[in-house]
Design a protein around this motif. Structure first.
Motif, PDB file in Angstrom:
ATOM      1  N   ALA A   1      10.209  -3.264  -3.938  1.00 13.77           N
ATOM      2  CA  ALA A   1       9.073  -2.390  -4.240  1.00 13.77           C
ATOM      3  C   ALA A   1       9.328  -1.024  -3.612  1.00 13.77           C
ATOM      4  O   ALA A   1       9.740  -0.932  -2.457  1.00 13.77           O
ATOM      5  N   LEU A   2       9.085   0.030  -4.390  1.00 14.16           N
ATOM      6  CA  LEU A   2       9.236   1.401  -3.919  1.00 14.16           C
ATOM      7  C   LEU A   2       7.869   2.043  -3.838  1.00 14.16           C
ATOM      8  O   LEU A   2       6.993   1.749  -4.631  1.00 14.16           O
ATOM      9  N   GLY A   3       7.705   2.948  -2.865  1.00 12.76           N
ATOM     10  CA  GLY A   3       6.420   3.628  -2.708  1.00 12.76           C
ATOM     11  C   GLY A   3       6.219   4.748  -3.686  1.00 12.76           C
ATOM     12  O   GLY A   3       7.112   5.303  -4.234  1.00 12.76           O
TER      13      GLY A   3
ATOM     14  N   MET B   1       0.856  -1.154   0.000  1.00 13.72           N
ATOM     15  CA  MET B   1       0.000   0.000   0.000  1.00 13.72           C
ATOM     16  C   MET B   1       0.907   1.223   0.000  1.00 13.72           C
ATOM     17  O   MET B   1       1.957   1.231   0.630  1.00 13.72           O
ATOM     18  N   ALA B   2       0.491   2.264  -0.700  1.00 17.76           N
ATOM     19  CA  ALA B   2       1.297   3.484  -0.776  1.00 17.76           C
ATOM     20  C   ALA B   2       0.404   4.704  -0.549  1.00 17.76           C
ATOM     21  O   ALA B   2      -0.801   4.662  -0.738  1.00 17.76           O
ATOM     22  N   ILE B   3       1.038   5.787  -0.152  1.00 12.52           N
ATOM     23  CA  ILE B   3       0.324   7.029   0.120  1.00 12.52           C
ATOM     24  C   ILE B   3      -0.208   7.636  -1.176  1.00 12.52           C
ATOM     25  O   ILE B   3       0.399   7.478  -2.228  1.00 12.52           O
TER      26      ILE B   3
ATOM     27  N   ARG C   1      10.624   3.208   3.131  1.00  5.49           N
ATOM     28  CA  ARG C   1      11.160   3.699   1.857  1.00  5.49           C
ATOM     29  C   ARG C   1      11.030   2.635   0.765  1.00  5.49           C
ATOM     30  O   ARG C   1      10.814   2.942  -0.381  1.00  5.49           O
ATOM     31  N   TYR C   2      11.208   1.370   1.148  1.00  4.20           N
ATOM     32  CA  TYR C   2      11.138   0.271   0.184  1.00  4.20           C
ATOM     33  C   TYR C   2      10.830  -1.019   0.940  1.00  4.20           C
ATOM     34  O   TYR C   2      10.870  -1.069   2.166  1.00  4.20           O
TER      35      TYR C   2
ATOM     36  N   LEU D   1       0.227  -1.361   9.333  1.00  3.24           N
ATOM     37  CA  LEU D   1       0.697  -2.020   8.112  1.00  3.24           C
ATOM     38  C   LEU D   1       2.198  -2.278   8.119  1.00  3.24           C
ATOM     39  O   LEU D   1       2.695  -3.034   7.295  1.00  3.24           O
ATOM     40  N   GLY D   2       2.915  -1.632   9.022  1.00  3.89           N
ATOM     41  CA  GLY D   2       4.359  -1.859   9.136  1.00  3.89           C
ATOM     42  C   GLY D   2       5.095  -1.564   7.853  1.00  3.89           C
ATOM     43  O   GLY D   2       4.854  -0.555   7.195  1.00  3.89           O
ATOM     44  N   GLU D   3       5.990  -2.472   7.480  1.00  3.67           N
ATOM     45  CA  GLU D   3       6.800  -2.253   6.282  1.00  3.67           C
ATOM     46  C   GLU D   3       6.017  -2.399   4.982  1.00  3.67           C
ATOM     47  O   GLU D   3       6.543  -2.138   3.915  1.00  3.67           O
ATOM     48  N   CYS D   4       4.765  -2.776   5.068  1.00  8.20           N
ATOM     49  CA  CYS D   4       3.933  -2.893   3.860  1.00  8.20           C
ATOM     50  C   CYS D   4       3.390  -1.548   3.397  1.00  8.20           C
ATOM     51  O   CYS D   4       2.823  -1.451   2.319  1.00  8.20           O
TER      52      CYS D   4
END
Length: 69
Positions: free
Chosen positions: A67-69, A1-3, A53-54, A25-28
């Motif tokens: 994976a990058l946000g 999930m990303a902002i 960050r990733y 969600l932690g590192e997800c």
């Protein structure tokens, strides 16, 4: 999930997500280039990433993915 952009228009919305939603969600939860200014225990303002960050993970077929946000 990303902002998404809608979380960034109003500081109060972004700040609400930072302590209440992102930790679940932690590192997800990814946000590779988004920081928020918060206050540390000494009341100094600090710029910190909203999310991770990733994230590195392996697929079911064994491929390494970043994976990058």
């Amino acid at each position: 999930m990303a902002i998404g952009n809608h979380e960034l228009y109003i500081y109060a919305n972004t700040y609400d997500m930072y302590p209440n939603f992102v930790p679940k969600l932690g590192e997800c939860y990814l946000s590779s280039n988004i920081n928020i200014t918060v206050y540390d225990k000494n009341n100094n303002s600090v710029s910190v990433p909203v999310g991770s960050r990733y994230r590195m993970f392996k697929t079911l077929k064994g491929r390494q993915v970043m994976a990058l946000g």
